[in-house]
Design a protein around this motif. Structure first.
Motif, mmCIF file in Angstrom:
data_model
loop_
_atom_site.group_PDB
_atom_site.id
_atom_site.type_symbol
_atom_site.label_atom_id
_atom_site.label_comp_id
_atom_site.label_asym_id
_atom_site.label_seq_id
_atom_site.Cartn_x
_atom_site.Cartn_y
_atom_site.Cartn_z
ATOM 1 N N THR A 1 0.840 -1.206 0.000
ATOM 2 C CA THR A 1 0.000 0.000 0.000
ATOM 3 C C THR A 1 0.872 1.252 0.000
ATOM 4 O OG1 THR A 1 -1.743 -1.170 1.194
ATOM 5 C CG2 THR A 1 -1.845 1.233 1.212
ATOM 6 N N GLY A 2 1.926 1.247 0.826
ATOM 7 C CA GLY A 2 2.839 2.385 0.867
ATOM 8 C C GLY A 2 3.507 2.614 -0.482
ATOM 9 N N GLN A 3 3.926 1.521 -1.121
ATOM 10 C CA GLN A 3 4.554 1.629 -2.443
ATOM 11 C C GLN A 3 3.564 2.153 -3.478
ATOM 12 O OE1 GLN A 3 7.754 1.317 -2.956
ATOM 13 N NE2 GLN A 3 7.609 1.722 -5.142
ATOM 14 N N HIS A 4 2.325 1.686 -3.403
ATOM 15 C CA HIS A 4 1.262 2.155 -4.305
ATOM 16 C C HIS A 4 1.067 3.667 -4.150
ATOM 17 C CE1 HIS A 4 -2.680 2.397 -6.283
ATOM 18 N NE2 HIS A 4 -3.118 3.018 -5.205
ATOM 19 N N LYS A 27 1.888 6.380 -7.178
ATOM 20 C CA LYS A 27 0.775 7.165 -7.728
ATOM 21 C C LYS A 27 0.912 8.660 -7.453
ATOM 22 C CE LYS A 27 -1.572 3.826 -9.548
ATOM 23 N NZ LYS A 27 -1.677 3.717 -11.001
ATOM 24 N N THR A 28 1.563 9.013 -6.352
ATOM 25 C CA THR A 28 1.667 10.430 -6.009
ATOM 26 C C THR A 28 2.931 11.091 -6.569
ATOM 27 O OG1 THR A 28 2.698 9.950 -3.855
ATOM 28 C CG2 THR A 28 0.287 10.162 -3.919
ATOM 29 N N ALA A 29 3.950 10.308 -6.912
ATOM 30 C CA ALA A 29 5.204 10.893 -7.426
ATOM 31 C C ALA A 29 4.955 11.797 -8.638
ATOM 32 C CB ALA A 29 6.219 9.801 -7.745
ATOM 33 N N PRO A 30 4.205 11.345 -9.652
ATOM 34 C CA PRO A 30 3.946 12.234 -10.793
ATOM 35 C C PRO A 30 3.147 13.479 -10.393
ATOM 36 C CG PRO A 30 3.388 9.966 -11.357
ATOM 37 C CD PRO A 30 3.650 10.011 -9.880
ATOM 38 N N LEU A 31 2.250 13.312 -9.438
ATOM 39 C CA LEU A 31 1.419 14.422 -8.976
ATOM 40 C C LEU A 31 2.275 15.527 -8.354
ATOM 41 C CD1 LEU A 31 -1.642 14.800 -8.936
ATOM 42 C CD2 LEU A 31 -1.666 13.794 -6.657
ATOM 43 N N ASP A 51 -6.319 15.568 -4.184
ATOM 44 C CA ASP A 51 -5.506 15.075 -5.305
ATOM 45 C C ASP A 51 -4.879 13.732 -4.938
ATOM 46 O OD1 ASP A 51 -5.896 17.330 -6.969
ATOM 47 O OD2 ASP A 51 -4.183 18.385 -6.061
ATOM 48 N N LEU A 52 -4.374 13.638 -3.712
ATOM 49 C CA LEU A 52 -3.715 12.410 -3.256
ATOM 50 C C LEU A 52 -4.700 11.247 -3.161
ATOM 51 C CD1 LEU A 52 -1.416 13.871 -0.425
ATOM 52 C CD2 LEU A 52 -0.779 13.295 -2.767
ATOM 53 N N THR A 53 -5.867 11.511 -2.611
ATOM 54 C CA THR A 53 -6.853 10.429 -2.488
ATOM 55 C C THR A 53 -7.369 10.004 -3.861
ATOM 56 O OG1 THR A 53 -8.648 12.014 -2.088
ATOM 57 C CG2 THR A 53 -7.576 11.053 -0.146
ATOM 58 N N GLU A 54 -7.549 10.972 -4.747
ATOM 59 C CA GLU A 54 -8.013 10.644 -6.101
ATOM 60 C C GLU A 54 -6.966 9.833 -6.870
ATOM 61 O OE1 GLU A 54 -9.143 13.016 -10.172
ATOM 62 O OE2 GLU A 54 -9.736 13.953 -8.274
ATOM 63 N N ALA A 55 -5.706 10.231 -6.771
ATOM 64 C CA ALA A 55 -4.632 9.545 -7.503
ATOM 65 C C ALA A 55 -4.430 8.120 -7.008
ATOM 66 C CB ALA A 55 -3.329 10.325 -7.390
ATOM 67 N N THR A 56 -4.586 7.924 -5.709
ATOM 68 C CA THR A 56 -4.319 6.604 -5.126
ATOM 69 C C THR A 56 -5.558 5.728 -5.031
ATOM 70 O OG1 THR A 56 -4.673 7.450 -2.885
ATOM 71 C CG2 THR A 56 -2.402 7.482 -3.735
#
Length: 196
Positions: free
Chosen positions: A7-10, A14-18, A31-36
């Motif tokens: 989950t942490g890796q996910h 997902k957030t790195a590009p954001l 944004d974080l909740t939507e991306a993940t």
């Protein structure tokens, strides 16, 4: 890897590009909740806060870039060839960055200059590691007789790094490969001039 580890890796992936596109301040919790696809509780069950997620996302982005560089340099047989491969990597990188949004080092460096000073040491360490890497290739090339003995490896490494990062910025803002192509060509000429 445990479920929590996955989950942490996910979250990081997902957030790195954001963070790389929007920056720390521009990236909201939604944004974080939507991306993940995760809830706020799930995010903060894995990380203490947004700052920690951003730090891990930055380090993930840097590892991704470094892994690609290592792969590109792997076939080069000499220090000079490795430096040429590094320059070629950046000439392709400007148009096709491994993390959307461009260079995570440049993007984060701009952000930590005045804001997020807690990240300044992390970014400075990565910048210095890159300059050290270039210096090492030049120094080994001098010892191997590839480059002239009077080559100032550290000064040249700083020059190459600053030129490349400046060209990344210029090319991305202008949406043109021309600035990067000019700088890569110039750096290769310099390497040829110091070659024996």
């Amino acid at each position: 890897m445990t479920k929590a580890g996955r989950t942490g890796q996910h979250i990081i992936e997902k957030t790195a590009p954001l963070f790389n596109v929007k920056g720390f301040e521009g990236t909201s919790l939604s944004d974080l909740t939507e991306a993940t696809g995760l809830t706020k509780g799930a995010l903060y069950g894995n990380f203490s806060d947004k700052e920690e997620i951003a730090l891990e996302a930055f380090q993930y982005s840097i590892r991704k870039v470094k892994d690609l560089i290592r792969k590109d340099l792997g076939a080069a047989k000499s220090n000079k060839q490795q430096l040429f491969s590094l320059l070629d990597f950046y000439s392709h990188y400007v148009k096709n960055p491994p993390v959307p949004g461009g260079c995570p080092l440049l993007n984060t460096a701009v952000e930590v200059d005045d804001h997020r000073t807690s990240m300044r040491k992390v970014v400075a360490r990565e910048i210095n590691a890159t300059v050290d890497f270039i210096t090492d290739l030049l120094t080994k090339g001098i010892k191997a007789g590839e480059f002239k003995r009077n080559t100032r490896a550290r000064e040249l490494a700083y020059t190459f790094f600053c030129c490349i990062e400046g060209a990344v910025m210029f090319s991305r803002v202008e949406r043109s490969e021309e600035p990067m192509n000019i700088i890569v060509s110039h750096c290769k000429k310099v390497l040829n001039q110091i070659s024996q």
